[in-house]
Design a protein around this motif. Structure first.
Motif, PDB file in Angstrom:
ATOM      1  N   ILE A  24       0.403  11.821  -1.374  1.00 58.14           N
ATOM      2  CA  ILE A  24       0.372  11.966   0.080  1.00 58.14           C
ATOM      3  C   ILE A  24      -0.251  10.718   0.711  1.00 58.14           C
ATOM      4  O   ILE A  24      -1.326  10.275   0.300  1.00 58.14           O
ATOM      5  N   THR A  25       0.424  10.171   1.705  1.00 56.67           N
ATOM      6  CA  THR A  25      -0.026   8.941   2.359  1.00 56.67           C
ATOM      7  C   THR A  25      -0.702   9.243   3.698  1.00 56.67           C
ATOM      8  O   THR A  25      -0.668  10.381   4.183  1.00 56.67           O
ATOM      9  N   GLU A  26      -1.241   8.208   4.306  1.00 57.27           N
ATOM     10  CA  GLU A  26      -1.838   8.362   5.641  1.00 57.27           C
ATOM     11  C   GLU A  26      -0.789   8.805   6.664  1.00 57.27           C
ATOM     12  O   GLU A  26      -1.094   9.528   7.609  1.00 57.27           O
ATOM     13  N   TYR A  27       0.462   8.395   6.450  1.00 58.05           N
ATOM     14  CA  TYR A  27       1.544   8.747   7.379  1.00 58.05           C
ATOM     15  C   TYR A  27       1.876  10.235   7.276  1.00 58.05           C
ATOM     16  O   TYR A  27       2.132  10.891   8.288  1.00 58.05           O
TER      17      TYR A  27
ATOM     18  N   VAL B 298       5.627   4.091   9.376  1.00 58.88           N
ATOM     19  CA  VAL B 298       5.290   2.898   8.588  1.00 58.88           C
ATOM     20  C   VAL B 298       5.602   1.635   9.397  1.00 58.88           C
ATOM     21  O   VAL B 298       4.793   0.699   9.453  1.00 58.88           O
ATOM     22  N   LEU B 299       6.763   1.619  10.043  1.00 59.65           N
ATOM     23  CA  LEU B 299       7.143   0.459  10.860  1.00 59.65           C
ATOM     24  C   LEU B 299       6.170   0.271  12.021  1.00 59.65           C
ATOM     25  O   LEU B 299       5.833  -0.861  12.377  1.00 59.65           O
ATOM     26  N   LEU B 300       5.701   1.375  12.596  1.00 51.11           N
ATOM     27  CA  LEU B 300       4.724   1.281  13.689  1.00 51.11           C
ATOM     28  C   LEU B 300       3.413   0.680  13.188  1.00 51.11           C
ATOM     29  O   LEU B 300       2.802  -0.156  13.871  1.00 51.11           O
ATOM     30  N   LYS B 301       2.988   1.092  11.991  1.00 45.50           N
ATOM     31  CA  LYS B 301       1.762   0.535  11.417  1.00 45.50           C
ATOM     32  C   LYS B 301       1.899  -0.984  11.241  1.00 45.50           C
ATOM     33  O   LYS B 301       0.989  -1.749  11.575  1.00 45.50           O
ATOM     34  N   ILE B 302       3.050  -1.412  10.744  1.00 48.28           N
ATOM     35  CA  ILE B 302       3.298  -2.848  10.554  1.00 48.28           C
ATOM     36  C   ILE B 302       3.260  -3.559  11.907  1.00 48.28           C
ATOM     37  O   ILE B 302       2.660  -4.634  12.044  1.00 48.28           O
ATOM     38  N   ALA B 303       3.864  -2.935  12.922  1.00 43.91           N
ATOM     39  CA  ALA B 303       3.912  -3.544  14.254  1.00 43.91           C
ATOM     40  C   ALA B 303       2.536  -3.708  14.879  1.00 43.91           C
ATOM     41  O   ALA B 303       2.305  -4.628  15.674  1.00 43.91           O
TER      42      ALA B 303
ATOM     43  N   GLN C 241       0.831  -1.206   0.000  1.00 40.27           N
ATOM     44  CA  GLN C 241       0.000   0.000   0.000  1.00 40.27           C
ATOM     45  C   GLN C 241       0.866   1.257   0.000  1.00 40.27           C
ATOM     46  O   GLN C 241       0.573   2.233  -0.694  1.00 40.27           O
ATOM     47  N   LEU C 242       1.959   1.217   0.768  1.00 42.51           N
ATOM     48  CA  LEU C 242       2.899   2.347   0.800  1.00 42.51           C
ATOM     49  C   LEU C 242       3.496   2.568  -0.583  1.00 42.51           C
ATOM     50  O   LEU C 242       3.585   3.706  -1.054  1.00 42.51           O
ATOM     51  N   ARG C 243       3.900   1.475  -1.231  1.00 47.98           N
ATOM     52  CA  ARG C 243       4.502   1.559  -2.561  1.00 47.98           C
ATOM     53  C   ARG C 243       3.526   2.210  -3.543  1.00 47.98           C
ATOM     54  O   ARG C 243       3.910   3.079  -4.339  1.00 47.98           O
ATOM     55  N   GLU C 244       2.276   1.827  -3.445  1.00 49.58           N
ATOM     56  CA  GLU C 244       1.250   2.381  -4.345  1.00 49.58           C
ATOM     57  C   GLU C 244       0.995   3.858  -4.046  1.00 49.58           C
ATOM     58  O   GLU C 244       0.909   4.685  -4.959  1.00 49.58           O
ATOM     59  N   ASP C 245       0.894   4.190  -2.754  1.00 47.25           N
ATOM     60  CA  ASP C 245       0.574   5.574  -2.369  1.00 47.25           C
ATOM     61  C   ASP C 245       1.730   6.550  -2.622  1.00 47.25           C
ATOM     62  O   ASP C 245       1.506   7.750  -2.777  1.00 47.25           O
ATOM     63  N   CYS C 246       2.960   6.029  -2.636  1.00 48.42           N
ATOM     64  CA  CYS C 246       4.137   6.878  -2.862  1.00 48.42           C
ATOM     65  C   CYS C 246       4.582   6.891  -4.322  1.00 48.42           C
ATOM     66  O   CYS C 246       5.608   7.504  -4.647  1.00 48.42           O
ATOM     67  N   ALA C 247       3.838   6.233  -5.178  1.00 47.70           N
ATOM     68  CA  ALA C 247       4.255   6.095  -6.579  1.00 47.70           C
ATOM     69  C   ALA C 247       4.409   7.462  -7.249  1.00 47.70           C
ATOM     70  O   ALA C 247       3.560   8.349  -7.094  1.00 47.70           O
ATOM     71  N   THR C 248       5.495   7.606  -7.995  1.00 46.96           N
ATOM     72  CA  THR C 248       5.767   8.863  -8.703  1.00 46.96           C
ATOM     73  C   THR C 248       6.096   8.585 -10.161  1.00 46.96           C
ATOM     74  O   THR C 248       7.227   8.839 -10.613  1.00 46.96           O
TER      75      THR C 248
END
Length: 463
Positions: A266-269, A301-306, A15-22
């Protein structure tokens, strides 16, 4: 069980990869939006999210400057006084030295007279220590003043303080001309020195770049914060009042950190970081690309995974919830880890976040997250530069003008993968032909050397 944990973590990363796509099309939109905001900011004050501040620097140094010049760099709890000896085209910078001085905490919330008096006293001691200086030949000393706080500039040698930042609260200086305050304080100290230029560090970076290469037309800061300055045609600045400068040019301080657009990925983070910041809704571009924030985005992002799975163990035993506990130098070290077992990644996770006993697969995932966040930053910075190049007609294949971009800041200097990505993205967006005439150069100490050089270019003795 292990497969389920890994799948949950991979879902967050995907999801991060998709949301940060440029992709190039998106970056093209960012560049177009940047150009549009620049034009709006040049038309009228307050016409754009980015201020497009007229610097009143209408002559950049070109290497022919001669003489002894000084700089004062005030931007935080310390300030620097510099001395630079210039010897024209043949020898360039012959000699430079500097002194750093700490500002006592009580002066950061005292009176303007006390603060500028302390600074002027340090300048006086610095000048006194050099003894009789024959290089002046009876001329008045001249100084470039880098003042890294918001000012409303009205000329090359005047600007009123809008507000303090960075723990300063000298209330009676707000609304006052900072050059006049410094000039008056130096006179009281018996220092015969003229403030020849008031600048910010981004304009100084452009000046230092121009001194080394006359084709430098854009200066960029990519460090803890981010900003850009460039050379504009004076006739293309509708809000510029009065007679146009003889050079026909004017350096514009864009303040691009405040740029925002629907084109930005722009992501949720990023949204959460912005909402919890001291300036929500402001400096959106800077929060996506500058060194202050990249490590913090990775931590979130790491916190979300945790919270989604047990890949990092018990969250309460880690430091994943501590804001800004992971800095950009840390993610750079992890991103560049080439050890077979990603030992540096393991050390950083254990040392900064108290996450121990990670698997190699988990460490690989952390490196990928660093890559995703950093690539987005570098590619967006490149798109911003292309926006500026389009505005000044330097981004078309038919344009044969050589374009040098002077860049300062730790993010660009020390984060190799960021730098490589920025340069390759510029080539991608400009196209092979146009990119051949573009050169990116690390240009250090714009706030010090650059200020002295602008003082030289605007000297009362300049020919």
């Amino acid at each position: 069980m292990v497969a389920a944990v890994e799948a949950a973590a991979e879902q967050v990363v995907a999801q991060l990869r998709e949301d940060c796509a440029t992709p190039a099309a998106r970056l093209d939109g960012v560049a177009a939006a940047m150009e549009e905001e620049m034009r709006a900011g040049l038309r009228e004050e307050g016409g754009s999210k980015i201020k497009m501040i007229v610097s009143y620097v209408d002559n950049l140094p070109n290497g022919s400057e001669e003489g002894l010049f000084y700089a004062l760099d005030l931007g935080g709890t310390n300030f620097r006084v510099l001395r630079v000896q210039l010897a024209g085209k043949d020898k360039r910078v012959v000699k430079r030295d500097s002194r750093e001085v700490s500002i006592p905490p009580h002066l950061m919330s005292g009176s303007a007279a006390e603060l500028f008096g302390f600074i002027a006293s340090a300048v006086a001691k610095y000048v006194a220590d050099e003894g009789v200086n024959r290089a002046l030949n009876g001329k008045q000393r001249e100084l470039g003043f880098t003042f890294s706080f918001p000012v409303r500039q009205t000329s090359i040698t005047s600007g009123t303080l809008i507000k303090w930042t960075k723990a300063f609260a000298v209330d009676d200086a707000v609304g006052e001309d900072v050059v006049a305050e410094l000039q008056m304080a130096m006179e009281k100290e018996g220092v015969d020195m003229r403030v020849a230029a008031l600048i910010n560090d981004t304009v100084g970076t452009l000046a230092a770049g121009s001194y080394n290469d006359e084709d430098a037309v854009i200066g960029v800061i990519l460090g803890t914060g981010s900003n850009a300055a460039y050379v504009e045609k004076a006739s293309d600045i509708p809000k510029l009042e009065g007679e146009l400068p003889k050079s026909g040019k004017m350096v514009i301080n864009t303040e691009w950190g405040n740029f925002s657009s629907s084109c930005l990925p722009i992501t949720e983070y990023d949204q959460a970081l912005d909402e919890e910041s001291l300036n929500p809704g402001e400096q959106i571009f800077e929060k996506l690309i500058s060194g202050l924030y990249l490590g913090e985005i990775v931590r979130r992002v790491l916190l979300k995974i945790a919270t989604q799975c047990s890949i990092f163990g018990d969250v309460s035993r880690t430091k994943l919830t501590t804001h800004f506990n992971l800095r950009t130098p840390d993610i750079s070290a992890m991103h560049h880890d080439e050890t077979p077992d990603l030992r540096i990644v393991a050390e950083k996770l254990a040392g900064h976040l108290k996450i121990a006993n990670t698997t190699l697969e988990t460490r690989k995932m952390v490196v990928e997250i660093c890559d995703i966040v950093t690539r987005r930053s570098a590619r967006l910075a490149a798109a911003g530069i292309v926006g500026i190049m389009r505005k000044i007609g330097r981004a078309t294949p038919g344009n044969n003008s050589r374009t040098v971009i002077a860049i300062d800041g730790g993010l660009f200097e020390h984060y190799a993968k960021f730098r490589q990505c920025l340069e390759s993205t510029l080539a991608e967006l400009l196209g092979e032909e146009a990119s051949k005439s573009v050169s990116v150069k690390l240009t250090k100490d714009g706030s010090g050397l650059g200020a002295a050089l602008i003082a030289a270019a605007h000297s009362q003795y300049a020919k």
